[in-house]
Design a protein around this motif. Structure first.
Motif, PDB file in Angstrom:
ATOM      1  N   ASP A  69       0.783  -1.246   0.000  1.00 47.23           N
ATOM      2  CA  ASP A  69       0.000   0.000   0.000  1.00 47.23           C
ATOM      3  C   ASP A  69       0.812   1.291   0.000  1.00 47.23           C
ATOM      4  O   ASP A  69       0.584   2.154  -0.851  1.00 47.23           O
ATOM      5  N   ARG A  73       0.853   3.855  -3.161  1.00 51.54           N
ATOM      6  CA  ARG A  73       0.290   5.192  -2.999  1.00 51.54           C
ATOM      7  C   ARG A  73       1.285   6.277  -3.405  1.00 51.54           C
ATOM      8  O   ARG A  73       0.914   7.269  -4.006  1.00 51.54           O
ATOM      9  N   ASN A  74       2.547   6.075  -3.104  1.00 51.49           N
ATOM     10  CA  ASN A  74       3.497   7.177  -3.225  1.00 51.49           C
ATOM     11  C   ASN A  74       4.480   7.096  -4.383  1.00 51.49           C
ATOM     12  O   ASN A  74       5.123   8.091  -4.702  1.00 51.49           O
ATOM     13  N   ARG A  77       4.707   5.387 -11.499  1.00 44.11           N
ATOM     14  CA  ARG A  77       4.528   4.146 -12.257  1.00 44.11           C
ATOM     15  C   ARG A  77       4.930   4.362 -13.712  1.00 44.11           C
ATOM     16  O   ARG A  77       4.455   5.293 -14.355  1.00 44.11           O
ATOM     17  N   VAL A  78       5.766   3.494 -14.207  1.00 42.34           N
ATOM     18  CA  VAL A  78       6.176   3.577 -15.608  1.00 42.34           C
ATOM     19  C   VAL A  78       5.485   2.472 -16.388  1.00 42.34           C
ATOM     20  O   VAL A  78       5.711   1.296 -16.142  1.00 42.34           O
ATOM     21  N   TYR A  79       4.645   2.879 -17.318  1.00 39.11           N
ATOM     22  CA  TYR A  79       3.935   1.915 -18.158  1.00 39.11           C
ATOM     23  C   TYR A  79       4.499   1.832 -19.561  1.00 39.11           C
ATOM     24  O   TYR A  79       4.172   0.931 -20.296  1.00 39.11           O
ATOM     25  N   ASP A  80       5.299   2.827 -19.945  1.00 37.24           N
ATOM     26  CA  ASP A  80       5.747   2.808 -21.340  1.00 37.24           C
ATOM     27  C   ASP A  80       7.202   3.208 -21.463  1.00 37.24           C
ATOM     28  O   ASP A  80       7.817   3.708 -20.517  1.00 37.24           O
ATOM     29  N   MET A 120      12.380   4.095   0.782  1.00 41.77           N
ATOM     30  CA  MET A 120      10.941   3.879   0.963  1.00 41.77           C
ATOM     31  C   MET A 120      10.633   2.389   1.047  1.00 41.77           C
ATOM     32  O   MET A 120       9.803   1.947   1.842  1.00 41.77           O
ATOM     33  N   TRP A 217       7.930  11.874 -18.503  1.00 42.35           N
ATOM     34  CA  TRP A 217       7.250  10.952 -17.576  1.00 42.35           C
ATOM     35  C   TRP A 217       7.109   9.550 -18.123  1.00 42.35           C
ATOM     36  O   TRP A 217       6.320   8.750 -17.638  1.00 42.35           O
ATOM     37  N   SER A 218       7.907   9.268 -19.165  1.00 41.47           N
ATOM     38  CA  SER A 218       8.040   7.891 -19.627  1.00 41.47           C
ATOM     39  C   SER A 218       9.465   7.443 -19.306  1.00 41.47           C
ATOM     40  O   SER A 218      10.343   8.264 -19.075  1.00 41.47           O
ATOM     41  N   GLU A 236       9.185   9.375  -8.103  1.00 39.06           N
ATOM     42  CA  GLU A 236       8.268  10.002  -7.151  1.00 39.06           C
ATOM     43  C   GLU A 236       8.747  11.419  -6.838  1.00 39.06           C
ATOM     44  O   GLU A 236       9.878  11.768  -7.085  1.00 39.06           O
ATOM     45  N   ARG A 237       7.873  12.216  -6.258  1.00 38.74           N
ATOM     46  CA  ARG A 237       8.182  13.582  -5.835  1.00 38.74           C
ATOM     47  C   ARG A 237       8.714  14.443  -6.987  1.00 38.74           C
ATOM     48  O   ARG A 237       9.635  15.243  -6.800  1.00 38.74           O
ATOM     49  N   ASN A 238       8.124  14.225  -8.179  1.00 40.89           N
ATOM     50  CA  ASN A 238       8.435  15.071  -9.328  1.00 40.89           C
ATOM     51  C   ASN A 238       9.866  14.927  -9.836  1.00 40.89           C
ATOM     52  O   ASN A 238      10.303  15.710 -10.679  1.00 40.89           O
TER      53      ASN A 238
ATOM     54  N   ILE B 431       0.311  11.867 -20.427  1.00 38.27           N
ATOM     55  CA  ILE B 431       1.697  12.245 -20.131  1.00 38.27           C
ATOM     56  C   ILE B 431       2.563  11.074 -19.707  1.00 38.27           C
ATOM     57  O   ILE B 431       3.739  11.026 -20.035  1.00 38.27           O
ATOM     58  N   ASP B 432       2.002  10.123 -18.983  1.00 37.18           N
ATOM     59  CA  ASP B 432       2.838   9.033 -18.483  1.00 37.18           C
ATOM     60  C   ASP B 432       2.258   7.647 -18.779  1.00 37.18           C
ATOM     61  O   ASP B 432       2.725   6.646 -18.229  1.00 37.18           O
ATOM     62  N   ASN B 434      -0.166   6.127 -17.768  1.00 39.01           N
ATOM     63  CA  ASN B 434      -0.767   5.397 -16.641  1.00 39.01           C
ATOM     64  C   ASN B 434      -2.268   5.268 -16.851  1.00 39.01           C
ATOM     65  O   ASN B 434      -2.943   6.282 -17.042  1.00 39.01           O
ATOM     66  N   GLU B 500       4.106  16.045  -1.280  1.00 41.40           N
ATOM     67  CA  GLU B 500       5.296  15.796  -2.087  1.00 41.40           C
ATOM     68  C   GLU B 500       5.056  14.687  -3.091  1.00 41.40           C
ATOM     69  O   GLU B 500       5.621  14.676  -4.181  1.00 41.40           O
ATOM     70  N   PHE B 501       4.237  13.723  -2.678  1.00 40.65           N
ATOM     71  CA  PHE B 501       3.941  12.590  -3.570  1.00 40.65           C
ATOM     72  C   PHE B 501       2.738  12.886  -4.465  1.00 40.65           C
ATOM     73  O   PHE B 501       2.698  12.522  -5.617  1.00 40.65           O
ATOM     74  N   GLN B 503       1.693  15.907  -5.382  1.00 41.50           N
ATOM     75  CA  GLN B 503       2.010  17.009  -6.292  1.00 41.50           C
ATOM     76  C   GLN B 503       0.756  17.787  -6.704  1.00 41.50           C
ATOM     77  O   GLN B 503       0.393  17.833  -7.892  1.00 41.50           O
ATOM     78  N   ARG B 506       0.316  19.963  -9.856  1.00 37.57           N
ATOM     79  CA  ARG B 506       0.057  19.419 -11.195  1.00 37.57           C
ATOM     80  C   ARG B 506      -1.381  19.692 -11.646  1.00 37.57           C
ATOM     81  O   ARG B 506      -1.659  19.691 -12.839  1.00 37.57           O
TER      82      ARG B 506
END
Lengths: 603, 603
Positions: A69, A73-74, A77-80, A120, A217-218, A236-238, B431-432, B434, B500-501, B503, B506
């Motif tokens: 969890d 949550r934090n 995620r990279v999908y591509d 983390m 963001w890819s 995470e965190r931009n 953008i990502d 997701n 922070e997570f 954002q 955005r």
């Protein structure tokens, strides 16, 4: 002055190193109720940088541990993945973009990389471990290990760096999760790293970017003709992580002193031209030289000293494999140690650790060497390398060879094979009509899972009662269950508040060594729990209706299973398939015997 | 001795009562950056019993607040309901079993009741609120409220029960979330509860059962011919809640003193015969008399004093509506208070609170009266009552009438209507890459969401640039954005580590009052972010590809939308649809005007 002391404390397992691998091990041992001490030479946990990506299989593992969890949550995620290239003729442009883990190739239930810094991940494991009363002994540097003659116990010494004293722990097992420069490894004969170290070197930067590059963001693989390759990883965190290639061949090795953050940033700017690239903040900078090496042994011949994680294998960071493979090393070792320590399995079970994990380490370094080459070569080489290896990269395709724990691999062509992981599937719990993921539903309590796939329950009742008789008190399986019950009664895992919600007893009321489960295509109205043999009545939380997924879970696992058949799948405590067989409805007795045979190592 | 004191503290909103309704309000106000004090007369939070079920819409709300995880992890889930009946001739038997929230009728993304005791829900809200610096002032009993002449401020007095002193808070608003016997309600003229109180009474027991009743983990409606009706509700921590009917008609009212736990248990045993029924533990026991009543007013005419939750409506507990409706009351009020307090909307906005929530309260008590009758009558009546009301029970079907905030309801037949909640749909973030849930993805920051459904982006670019011009600095919408920016700059919400997570920037970089979003069927390769008008470039995290769901999100919301059309949906800060329209590609100007018209109350 460092003073030598007598034995300060006794425990069962000493883990050296509180990185992902060591924490995964200690956390699981604590969950199983094994006494463990974990030492780390750092004063605190990882706060920035280092490993940053959890692969689909590792996400599944954290879900199975009910610890996913906070990460889900934090983390990003990279999908591509997208590919960019510049040549002398054509300025930097996108040459392709594709799904990173295509469903048809990988079939993961979490088909993405989950990006979060190592601290983390460590924190999640530490919190869980601490709730079970195990704390990392920090500022403690492993020094040596010796075997006591007579008892065969290990005396493990470490330096308490705060008090500058040497302390000694007496233990039965020592596991070095202490990284590529492992000190524990030195105490395993003939365990040196073997393989190539190239001079290809990379700089790594974590920070918040100011850029007009559109694919920020890819995951992005950039090959520039002026300044080498770059790998972009959203975080995470931009943040964004950039892996920046500094050199690729022997002759060009960049001096470590030259490879500063500023140098790496300038190289990245050059490669990304004409896009604008600046850093608003920098959180971490590192650099490394690529090599692919694996330890010749992962354990000593007495099966008491082990290494896991980077201590056993090192390779590039490009495919985000290191921390993942490392955690799966110790995930593999933990349940085996538990069974052997409890006297529920012969010590020889531990030999399968090296068989299985060294095989994966070799698979990994072979893949990584190819991957690095393809990364520098061209798009089509990289795309091909991805396609060929994507199941392995995801972790879903890490498979064990035939062995004591993985029987009859590939004797029959089925989608699910022993030595492979369960194929994700969605089923409905009979008892409360909750749709659940079959690969996640039964909590990891150190027990094997035995699934009966019974397409037609009324027809299959005869088979089930014959086979369940073989689980009774007088049987070999029953004896195992009774020994397990005694062991866990004597040495139970520490109770934690989350148990009240998890209700582990729901999964161990029939046996502490095995969870029995049934998957059927019969409707709920076709049978009542009370119609089933006692072992399955006692397993009422693991009776599943195969009525939600397309294709059905039965078909996903078996291909086809006739209504006059029963399929049996033994799943190991780590989620790997141990055996899979199909039987006619009259073959209950021989099917039961086959199950008994599988568990011979526990008898 | 109680001493009267001068004003002790000033704040903007005082909330009386820290149950689900009060906490939902205070938590949201804290999130928006509004000063709030919350008083409760109890010394501690709810530890057992009381409300226990979150309905699908409420689960969605907690997901939107990013607070659902601990509840989803620990609560029980009810997916089905079974019906049992005994008559003089036929012993107790199952007469039916069905899905509780069938997808075709409800279409909720979480189609189940989430069962957890009220204290767990309160804790989630309290933890979040405390992270934002707001703490419940406990052992504090509301006493009175008076309006200062001249300033119009409220002087609110309460008794500090520890020190036995009366304290005074000066505030702009007072909200009574103080239950059916609300004391705040007395300070709203003409706000008494109206409706019927029957003498039907029920006992409620929470505990761990020892029983051979097979449907223990479903919601079960039992009608026995010997001992009335029982409702079974599975619970977390292996518990079951039983609602046991003690009497149903006036003449038979059971004396409160007679309705002991022992009496209720015996009645349940009688009703469940021949099943065995005992209690291993009892965690909570309560009993209540059913009535259906709603307050005549939910606020005073100065729009300063409000009631929410049980203070405004009471009814039976059978359909698990109380806490859910109560939280949605205050969820509705919170964002309106925020906009008015910030001066971003006229105070008359607050009048919509009563319009909308009193309508729901009436819907609720009307449904509940029918539901109670059907529960006692027979299976077919209950099944029909369920089918007719299941969308309302789930919360998904709680809809507002046409009004200032819900324009042109039902003028055109579309699946999505103003006054209704967003229909869940899955889309891909451009953008990502997701995949995300459109109804969850944009965090609740007090802002309206304006979705442009543009089937074909290259074709729609002209329309988009015309309409986005209307969001520029010089425009009415731009002025609103600029006032919002100033307000939040002057009085920002407390920053919390989770930002922070998350954002939040955005989602507010284009405007602090509105999040612009686009949903398209164009492929990712057909356009780049840089091709879009500036307002959408600044909204790069809310550009969605409609390529994952079946049917597509566009179709789910609009039925059909031609490629030569653009659909515009205004979604209010609470997730209700404010307006939905479709336009031709040349109608950008008039579409922009329509948006401006909607937001007239903010200008």
């Amino acid at each position: 002055m460092i003073a030598k002391m007598a034995v300060d404390v006794s425990t069962t397992v000493v883990v050296v190193g509180a990185g992902p691998s060591g924490l995964m091990l200690a956390c699981n041992l604590a969950r199983f109720g094994v006494d463990v001490r974990i030492l780390d030479d750092r004063p605190d946990k990882t706060s920035t940088g280092k490993a940053d990506g959890l692969q689909p299989k590792t996400i599944e593992t954290f879900r199975q541990m009910r610890l996913a969890d906070p990460l889900l949550r934090n983390a990003a995620r990279v999908y591509d993945i997208s590919f960019w290239q510049s040549t002398a003729e054509i300025p930097l442009r996108r040459t392709g973009r594709q799904t990173h883990y295509p469903d048809n190739l990988v079939g993961a239930s979490d088909p993405y990389i989950l990006l979060a810094h190592q601290g983390m991940v460590e924190e999640v494991l530490i919190d869980d471990m601490e709730s079970r009363g195990v704390f990392v002994t920090r500022s403690s540097r492993f020094v040596s290990c010796s075997r006591e003659s007579g008892t065969g116990k290990l005396n493990i010494t470490y330096e308490d760096m705060s008090s500058k004293t040497i302390k000694t722990i007496r233990a039965d097992y020592l596991v070095g999760c202490d990284g590529a420069r492992s000190k524990v490894r030195e105490f395993i004969p003939d365990a040196q790293l073997e393989g190539e170290t190239t001079n290809a070197s990379w700089g790594v930067l974590d920070g918040v970017l100011d850029t007009n590059f559109p694919d920020l963001w890819s995951k992005v693989a950039v090959r520039s003709h002026v300044a080498g390759s770059i790998l972009w990883i959203p975080r995470e965190r931009n943040m964004t992580r950039l892996y920046v290639q500094l050199s690729e061949t022997d002759g060009e090795r960049v001096e470590r002193s030259k490879a500063t953050a500023e140098y790496v940033m300038q190289r990245a700017r050059d490669a990304m031209y004409p896009f604008h690239l600046e850093w608003k903040t920098i959180e971490w900078f590192g650099n490394y030289v690529v090599g692919q090496r694996a330890a010749k042994h992962f354990m000593d011949s007495d099966l008491q000293i082990f290494i896991a994680g980077d201590a056993g294998h090192c390779h590039s960071a490009l495919a985000a494999q290191g921390a993942n493979t490392s955690m799966h090393d110790s995930f593999n070792l933990a349940w085996k140690l538990n069974l052997v320590i409890r006297g529920l399995a012969a010590p020889s079970l531990l030999a399968t650790y090296e068989e299985e994990r060294q095989k994966i380490a070799y698979d990994l370094i072979n893949f990584d060497a190819e991957h690095c080459k393809a990364f520098s070569k061209d798009d089509s080489a990289l795309t091909k390398n991805f396609d060929d290896n994507i199941r392995f990269i995801s972790g879903v395709g890490a498979e064990y060879s035939e062995g004591m724990l993985t029987r009859n691999r590939h004797t029959i062509l089925r989608p699910l094979q022993s030595g492979a992981l369960q194929i994700p599937g969605r089923v409905t719990r009979y008892i409360d009509a909750n749709p659940v993921d079959i690969q996640l539903d039964i909590p990891l309590l150190g027990q094997f899972r035995i699934y009966f796939f019974v397409p037609d329950v009324p027809k299959g009742l005869g088979f089930l009662s014959v086979i369940c008789e073989g689980f009774g008190n007088a049987s070999a399986m029953g004896t195992l269950s009774s020994r397990a019950r005694q062991s866990y009664a004597k040495k139970p895992p520490t109770a934690v508040p989350s148990d009240e919600f998890l209700q582990p007893l729901r999964y161990t009321s029939a046996s502490r060594a095995f969870t029995y489960a049934m998957v059927t295509q019969s409707c709920r109205s076709e049978f009542e729990i009370i119609d089933l043999p006692k072992a399955l009545q006692d397993s009422r939380w693991t009776l599943y209706l195969d009525n939600v997924d397309t294709p059905r879970c039965t078909d996903k696992w078996f291909g086809t299973l006739q209504r006059e058949q029963v399929g049996i799948v033994i799943v190991r405590p780590d989620g790997y398939v141990g055996a899979i067989d199909t039987w006619g409805l009259t073959e209950g007795k021989v099917a039961g015997k086959r199950i008994e045979d599988y568990f011979a190592f526990m008898m």
